[in-house]
Design a protein around this motif. Structure first.
Motif, PDB file in Angstrom:
ATOM      1  N   CYS A  87     -21.424   2.988  30.791  1.00 27.61           N
ATOM      2  CA  CYS A  87     -22.004   3.470  31.678  1.00 27.61           C
ATOM      3  C   CYS A  87     -24.375   3.997  30.990  1.00 27.61           C
ATOM      4  N   LYS A 137     -16.651   3.257  37.634  1.00 25.93           N
ATOM      5  CA  LYS A 137     -16.068   3.997  37.023  1.00 25.93           C
ATOM      6  C   LYS A 137     -14.206   3.587  37.485  1.00 25.93           C
ATOM      7  N   GLU A 182     -16.499   5.817  43.878  1.00 28.15           N
ATOM      8  CA  GLU A 182     -16.025   5.489  41.957  1.00 28.15           C
ATOM      9  C   GLU A 182     -17.330   4.950  41.540  1.00 28.15           C
ATOM     10  N   GLU A 231     -20.834   5.235  39.900  1.00 27.01           N
ATOM     11  CA  GLU A 231     -22.242   6.365  38.916  1.00 27.01           C
ATOM     12  C   GLU A 231     -23.294   6.040  38.955  1.00 27.01           C
ATOM     13  N   CYS A 258     -24.825   9.263  32.121  1.00 29.29           N
ATOM     14  CA  CYS A 258     -24.078   9.080  33.308  1.00 29.29           C
ATOM     15  C   CYS A 258     -22.966  10.742  33.556  1.00 29.29           C
ATOM     16  N   CYS A 296     -20.193  11.346  34.138  1.00 28.18           N
ATOM     17  CA  CYS A 296     -18.941  10.511  34.719  1.00 28.18           C
ATOM     18  C   CYS A 296     -17.791  12.194  34.262  1.00 28.18           C
ATOM     19  N   ASP A 305     -14.423  11.808  34.567  1.00 27.72           N
ATOM     20  CA  ASP A 305     -13.222  10.991  34.458  1.00 27.72           C
ATOM     21  C   ASP A 305     -12.754  11.776  33.268  1.00 27.72           C
ATOM     22  N   THR A 306     -13.987  12.393  32.288  1.00 29.32           N
ATOM     23  CA  THR A 306     -13.641  12.353  30.507  1.00 29.32           C
ATOM     24  C   THR A 306     -12.199  12.741  30.407  1.00 29.32           C
ATOM     25  N   GLN A 354     -13.197   7.777  29.499  1.00 30.85           N
ATOM     26  CA  GLN A 354     -14.875   7.868  29.672  1.00 30.85           C
ATOM     27  C   GLN A 354     -15.100   7.783  30.406  1.00 30.85           C
ATOM     28  N   CYS A 355     -15.770   7.640  31.935  1.00 32.08           N
ATOM     29  CA  CYS A 355     -15.733   6.885  32.909  1.00 32.08           C
ATOM     30  C   CYS A 355     -15.997   5.296  33.654  1.00 32.08           C
TER      31      CYS A 355
END
Length: 798
Positions: free
Chosen positions: A51, A65, A95, A97, A476, A478, A480-481, A496-497
């Motif tokens: 990303c 992502k 979703e 980024e 980025c 993100c 969701d890491t 990650q992402c």
């Protein structure tokens, strides 16, 4: 004097080139603003492995992502693409980024409308934080309001060489008059005084001890020893102090014509504490009747060390190290004046006026005026120059960090904007009191800043400035890491992402296999064609865990598809209105064409009458394609043709109602037309509806005064055969025939005339009745004379 002037012009040309370099490259950081943007920001968005690299590759790139967004065998780099492309491929909006730059106004005090004095707010906003995404631009609006009565500091810098003797007498009474005039436009004004001559070394000044003590021509007049620059009076609001100190001055002298004015200007700008400059409008009035020495001239006196750019005034106000340093260059003087926010006014005599006008072009916000021989107009000259400078608002910036570019647009009074080139400055002229002007400052970064940078914007000649905190967004954020995520084969990798980063020893899109399994033939069989031939993954990827991991824009189970080979429109894959799959563009709704270049809409093809392209073309890609002879956006214009309505409209109007441009000559001008009235009601609408009956009749619908409809029938004139070609050929043949007849007649007349003349000659010759060998009218040119004393040969001698 002429030779010195020629040498000076040559040196000025050299210093001008040097000054442009010096002024444009004050620091290594600012030099980068003229460099080309990073190559990575050119072109369109391309796949990227992460990303972070995605958003840095191009400002139009976004990253999806969403888990399992990429298909089997498709590279994770395909998560990077343009926003429209990712949405078309099924990526949910939440979703995506796609970090963007933004700006926060930290301080924005309102402009002081109607206020006077030093406390007025003229520049806003005062502090801004701007975050830039590489390749993306951010535009900042800077407002400036010119307040009345802004304080002024004026330093009078005078040439005291012997030629300025008469001018010194005028300047001694200058203080009070100058303060009175400036106090009319500002409540706070201070004036100071300094003088200059030249460096006290040969060949600029005579070093004979007697001449060093008294350089003036006659010993009876007061004269002081030569000097480079002397600061006489610090800035004060007391006119009597100015006149007293100036009254103590006397002229000096030097040898050559150019003076050491650049040394004086540089020291006046650098020695701010000694001069007493306030943080207000600073004016430096420079008066002289000759030109100036510049960098390189010091070598004539054995001075090779360049000016070090520091203040060197001793306790007596003298420039003590003048014999050690060379004269400054034009660029160095311009940079010092700009850094000190000083506006110079060059008051010079007419012989040197062109030179100082060229110099003023190299120094930002400077003015030039013509000084009379005895400086009697100096007060009016200063006031005119001050009014011109104070009404000109110039916005400039401090040095830029590497990779940041800046440009300006100036809105000086109306809604329109005047563009300036990138790296230039914004400027508005003739700005009135309490008038607000706007500057649109555009910033763009082509690379990431290692740390925040403070950029300062200021209006030249004024003390206020705008502080801009520059940041860059290069990663980025993100949400969701997750370390050892269950999604990545039960903790075999970190999420990650939307992408799994496998722990050592694990491979695959979901970290589903180990490195030890890679050599298994069974796994490789899943990466080959059914017949077992051909390279692994078609040579466009690598085999991991029995499945192909494609590279670049390849896709498919065996990476057999190239998703970058589709048609492009205006350099963009599928025109940006579709996505490429296996070499074929899959267009968005209402788009057609091999590159999705055509819009299905027909809005731009509908004419005012409701038809498409005025009936003279067809609609393609929402644009009219006109038939031959017609042009225009709606094919409503015709080259060299008229519609029947246009041809017969005036005849129809004059025949029916006796009005229109042909009303006075209708019977003759419209003899070819047969106009009749028909009071039968007609349901058609419009002034003219043309219809053809047997290729002879045209119908015109005209609204009469009673509101009804009248039907007019116009019978056009019968057109005969086209005899144009016959007429042209006949004209040419006639011209040729007439020409041949004229030539033959001329030759015949000449022949007849010659024959008559010859006959007359023969007749006259035959009529002669005498014939002689000699011409009786001939007279010989020989004369015979007899000497009476001549003796014949047979006479006897005596």
């Amino acid at each position: 004097m002429v030779a010195l002037s020629i040498v000076f012009v040559f040196l000025l040309a050299l210093s001008r080139g040097e000054s442009e370099l010096d002024a444009k490259i004050p620091s290594p950081g600012e030099a980068t603003q003229q460099e080309d943007p990073d190559l990575s920001l050119r072109g369109s968005c391309q796949p990227a492995p992460s990303c972070q690299k995605c958003i840095l590759s191009h400002p139009s790139c976004a990253w999806c992502k969403q888990l399992n967004f990429t298909a089997s065998g498709e590279a994770e780099a395909r998560r990077c693409g343009r926003r429209e492309e990712l949405l078309a491929r099924g990526c949910p909006l939440q979703e995506l980024e796609e970090p963007r730059g933004w700006q926060d106004v930290l301080q924005d005090e309102p402009l002081s409308q109607g206020d006077r004095g030093e406390g007025a707010t003229q520049l806003a906003p005062q502090r801004v934080r701007i975050t830039l995404r590489p390749g993306e631009t951010q535009q900042l609006r800077v407002r400036f309001l010119r307040a009345a009565g802004y304080p002024v500091d004026l330093y009078y810098l005078m040439d005291l060489s012997y030629s300025m003797k008469d001018d010194l007498e005028r300047v001694r009474q200058l203080g009070h008059a100058l303060l009175v005039q400036l106090q009319k436009v500002t409540d706070s004004v201070r004036i100071g005084f300094g003088s200059f001559v030249d460096k006290t070394v040969l060949p600029f000044v005579s070093t004979v001890p007697a001449k060093l003590r008294h350089p003036c021509p006659t010993r009876l007049e007061p004269c002081q020893p030569p000097f480079s620059f002397r600061h006489v009076l610090s800035l004060t609001d007391n006119a009597q102090d100015f006149e007293r100190e100036v009254g103590r001055q006397s002229v000096s002298g030097n040898l050559d014509s150019p003076e050491g004015g650049f040394d004086a200007i540089l020291q006046a700008a650098l020695c701010q504490k000694q001069i007493g400059w306030r943080n207000v409008s600073r004016l430096l009035v420079f008066t002289s009747d000759d030109t100036f020495h510049t960098a390189g001239d010091g070598k004539l006196g054995g001075i090779f060390m360049p000016s070090d750019g520091h203040c060197h005034l001793d306790s007596n106000g003298l420039y003590s190290r003048s014999p050690e340093f060379d004269y400054p260059s034009v660029g160095q003087v311009a940079q010092a004046l700009s850094a000190a926010n000083i506006q110079p006014i060059f008051a010079v005599t007419s012989p040197t006026l062109p030179v100082y006008q060229e110099l003023s072009k190299l120094i930002p916000k400077s003015a030039v005026g013509e000084l009379s021989e005895d400086s009697s107009n100096v007060v009016q000259l200063i006031m005119d120059a001050y009014n011109s400078l104070s009404s000109t608002v110039t916005l400039e910036h401090s040095s830029l960090p590497p990779g940041v570019h800046i440009s300006y647009e100036s809105q000086c009074g109306g809604p329109e904007k005047t563009e300036s080139e990138a790296g230039d400055r914004g400027q508005c002229k003739q700005v009135g009191i309490n008038q607000t002007v706007n500057f649109w400052v555009t910033l763009q970064a082509t690379s990431c800043l290692p740390q925040p940078h403070l950029l300062r914007l200021r209006a030249l000649g004024f003390s206020e400035e705008v502080t801009v905190e520059l940041h860059t967004v290069c990663d980025c954020n993100c949400s969701d890491t997750q370390l050892q995520a269950p999604y990545c084969s039960d903790g075999q990798g970190h999420l990650q992402c939307g992408v799994c980063s496998c722990v050592p020893g694990r491979l695959g899109r979901l970290c589903e296999c180990s490195e030890a399994e890679l050599s298994s033939p069974d796994l490789e069989s899943g990466c080959r064609a059914p017949n077992g031939t051909g390279p692994l993954c078609s040579g466009k990827g690598r085999c991991q865990c029995g499945r192909c991991s494609c590279s670049g824009q390849s896709s498919g189970r065996l990476c057999e598809c190239d998703d970058a080979s589709c048609e492009r429109h205006e350099g963009i894959l599928c025109g940006g209105f579709g996505h490429c799959q296996c070499g074929v563009c899959h267009c968005h709704a209402n788009r057609t064409g091999r590159a999705c270049e055509c819009s299905g809409d027909v809005d731009n093809c509908v004419s005012s009458e409701g038809g498409h392209c005025s009936g003279h073309g067809y609609c393609k890609c929402n644009r009219c394609q006109c038939t031959e002879g017609y042009y225009g956006a709606l094919c409503d214009q015709c080259s060299g043709c008229k519609t029947p309505c246009e041809t017969h409209r005036d005849c129809a109007e004059c025949g029916a109602f006796g009005t229109g441009p042909l009303a006075t000559n209708c019977s003759m001008a419209c003899a070819h037309a047969n106009v009749t009235l028909d009071l039968t009601p007609v349901l058609d609408d419009g002034w003219c509806k043309e219809r053809t009956l047997d290729n002879k009749l045209f119908f015109f619908l005209v609204t009469n005064e009673a509101g009804g409809r009248v039907l007019l029938r116009v019978k056009p004139q019968e057109q005969g055969a086209d005899h144009t070609q016959a007429v042209v050929l006949g004209c040419i043949g006639g011209i040729v025939a007439v020409g041949l007849v004229l030539v033959l007649a001329y030759r015949l007349s000449v022949e007849i005339y010659d024959r008559r003349e010859y006959s007359r000659f023969e007749k006259e010759r035959q009529q002669l009745n005498w014939k002689q060998d000699n011409n009786p009218l001939y007279k010989s040119a020989i004369t015979t004379t007899i000497n009476p004393r001549f003796q014949e040969a047979d006479d006897p001698p005596f």
